[in-house]
Design a protein around this motif. Structure first.
Motif, PDB file in Angstrom:
ATOM      1  N   GLY A  36       0.836  -1.193   0.000  1.00 32.63           N
ATOM      2  CA  GLY A  36       0.000   0.000   0.000  1.00 32.63           C
ATOM      3  C   GLY A  36       0.870   1.241   0.000  1.00 32.63           C
ATOM      4  N   PRO A  37       0.238   2.416   0.031  1.00 33.86           N
ATOM      5  CA  PRO A  37       1.008   3.666  -0.009  1.00 33.86           C
ATOM      6  C   PRO A  37       1.689   3.974   1.330  1.00 33.86           C
ATOM      7  N   ASP A  38       2.570   4.941   1.279  1.00 33.56           N
ATOM      8  CA  ASP A  38       3.219   5.495   2.476  1.00 33.56           C
ATOM      9  C   ASP A  38       4.112   4.511   3.227  1.00 33.56           C
ATOM     10  N   LEU A  39       4.737   3.601   2.509  1.00 32.23           N
ATOM     11  CA  LEU A  39       5.667   2.657   3.135  1.00 32.23           C
ATOM     12  C   LEU A  39       7.115   2.992   2.818  1.00 32.23           C
ATOM     13  N   GLY A  40       7.328   4.102   2.165  1.00 25.40           N
ATOM     14  CA  GLY A  40       8.683   4.499   1.822  1.00 25.40           C
ATOM     15  C   GLY A  40       9.248   3.673   0.682  1.00 25.40           C
ATOM     16  N   PRO A  41      10.562   3.680   0.555  1.00 25.22           N
ATOM     17  CA  PRO A  41      11.208   3.000  -0.571  1.00 25.22           C
ATOM     18  C   PRO A  41      10.906   1.507  -0.679  1.00 25.22           C
ATOM     19  N   LEU A  42      10.729   0.812   0.444  1.00 25.08           N
ATOM     20  CA  LEU A  42      10.444  -0.620   0.348  1.00 25.08           C
ATOM     21  C   LEU A  42       9.125  -0.887  -0.362  1.00 25.08           C
ATOM     22  N   GLY A  43       8.134  -0.026  -0.164  1.00 27.44           N
ATOM     23  CA  GLY A  43       6.867  -0.172  -0.871  1.00 27.44           C
ATOM     24  C   GLY A  43       7.050  -0.001  -2.370  1.00 27.44           C
ATOM     25  N   GLY A  44       7.905   0.936  -2.765  1.00 20.91           N
ATOM     26  CA  GLY A  44       8.196   1.136  -4.176  1.00 20.91           C
ATOM     27  C   GLY A  44       8.948  -0.037  -4.778  1.00 20.91           C
ATOM     28  N   ILE A  45       9.919  -0.554  -4.031  1.00 17.39           N
ATOM     29  CA  ILE A  45      10.664  -1.716  -4.514  1.00 17.39           C
ATOM     30  C   ILE A  45       9.724  -2.907  -4.665  1.00 17.39           C
ATOM     31  N   ALA A  46       8.827  -3.100  -3.699  1.00 17.07           N
ATOM     32  CA  ALA A  46       7.865  -4.205  -3.787  1.00 17.07           C
ATOM     33  C   ALA A  46       6.956  -4.040  -5.003  1.00 17.07           C
ATOM     34  N   GLY A  47       6.483  -2.823  -5.251  1.00 20.27           N
ATOM     35  CA  GLY A  47       5.661  -2.579  -6.439  1.00 20.27           C
ATOM     36  C   GLY A  47       6.413  -2.898  -7.717  1.00 20.27           C
ATOM     37  N   ALA A  48       7.674  -2.497  -7.774  1.00 19.28           N
ATOM     38  CA  ALA A  48       8.496  -2.764  -8.956  1.00 19.28           C
ATOM     39  C   ALA A  48       8.742  -4.260  -9.137  1.00 19.28           C
ATOM     40  N   LEU A  49       9.041  -4.969  -8.039  1.00 23.02           N
ATOM     41  CA  LEU A  49       9.281  -6.412  -8.136  1.00 23.02           C
ATOM     42  C   LEU A  49       8.042  -7.150  -8.625  1.00 23.02           C
ATOM     43  N   SER A  50       6.886  -6.770  -8.107  1.00 23.18           N
ATOM     44  CA  SER A  50       5.645  -7.406  -8.533  1.00 23.18           C
ATOM     45  C   SER A  50       5.376  -7.145 -10.014  1.00 23.18           C
ATOM     46  N   TYR A  51       5.469  -5.905 -10.410  1.00 25.96           N
ATOM     47  CA  TYR A  51       5.238  -5.513 -11.800  1.00 25.96           C
ATOM     48  C   TYR A  51       6.186  -6.275 -12.731  1.00 25.96           C
ATOM     49  N   ALA A  52       7.468  -6.295 -12.392  1.00 27.67           N
ATOM     50  CA  ALA A  52       8.462  -6.954 -13.239  1.00 27.67           C
ATOM     51  C   ALA A  52       8.257  -8.471 -13.278  1.00 27.67           C
ATOM     52  N   GLY A  53       7.993  -9.065 -12.119  1.00 31.70           N
ATOM     53  CA  GLY A  53       7.790 -10.510 -12.059  1.00 31.70           C
ATOM     54  C   GLY A  53       6.605 -10.956 -12.890  1.00 31.70           C
ATOM     55  N   GLU A  54       5.522 -10.176 -12.867  1.00 26.31           N
ATOM     56  CA  GLU A  54       4.332 -10.496 -13.664  1.00 26.31           C
ATOM     57  C   GLU A  54       4.620 -10.428 -15.160  1.00 26.31           C
ATOM     58  N   ARG A  55       5.679  -9.747 -15.550  1.00 25.24           N
ATOM     59  CA  ARG A  55       6.034  -9.589 -16.959  1.00 25.24           C
ATOM     60  C   ARG A  55       7.232 -10.445 -17.359  1.00 25.24           C
ATOM     61  N   GLY A  56       7.646 -11.340 -16.469  1.00 21.45           N
ATOM     62  CA  GLY A  56       8.694 -12.289 -16.803  1.00 21.45           C
ATOM     63  C   GLY A  56      10.124 -11.821 -16.587  1.00 21.45           C
ATOM     64  N   PHE A  57      10.302 -10.664 -15.970  1.00 25.59           N
ATOM     65  CA  PHE A  57      11.648 -10.197 -15.671  1.00 25.59           C
ATOM     66  C   PHE A  57      12.170 -10.920 -14.431  1.00 25.59           C
ATOM     67  N   THR A  58      13.467 -11.149 -14.374  1.00 24.23           N
ATOM     68  CA  THR A  58      14.045 -11.856 -13.230  1.00 24.23           C
ATOM     69  C   THR A  58      14.619 -10.922 -12.175  1.00 24.23           C
TER      70      THR A  58
END
Length: 145
Positions: A36-58
């Protein structure tokens, strides 16, 4: 604005030589922080990891939008292998997308929601910056450049 362009445009341009796709995560981007929002950089990293993983990036190479200039060679060193991070600016890192569930668990249970804490928990390799990293937080910081 810095040198006629937004800070996020500068950050994206720094990443482009090392990634197949560059995206913005969080408040100003189309990809939300997780869990969710307001978690600082770790929330952004988690969003990026999820987005990338769903698209087949390692893996994902991350940078904060307030770093328009980086020391030569730093991103190349981080790009060589994941997980790795820069202890001088921990949001600057290279993370495996397979670690998304562990990161979400870390966010949910760790009293210390720092990128350094996450990096230590997963055994990320620290890669020191060869020179100071500019960090822009105010108009005065931009003017000083």
């Amino acid at each position: 604005m810095f040198r006629g362009r937004t800070l996020s445009e500068h950050a994206r341009d720094l990443l482009v030589p090392y990634v197949d796709t560059a995206v913005i995560v969080g408040r100003d981007g189309p990809i939300a922080d997780l869990p969710g929002p307001d978690l600082g950089p770790l929330g952004g990293i988690a969003g990026a990891l999820s987005y990338a993983g769903e698209r087949g990036f390692t893996s994902v190479l991350t940078i904060a939008c307030d770093m328009p200039v980086l020391p030569d060679g730093l991103l190349a060193a981080l790009a060589r292998g994941a997980p790795a991070y820069c202890p001088d600016a921990p949001v600057l890192g290279h993370w495996n997308t397979a670690s998304i569930e562990a990161l979400l668990e870390h966010i949910a249970t760790s009293p210390r929601r720092s990128v350094r804490g996450w990096a230590a928990a997963i055994g990320a390799v620290p890669i020191a910056a060869p020179a100071p990293i500019l960090n822009i937080n105010t108009p005065e910081d931009i003017a000083a450049l």
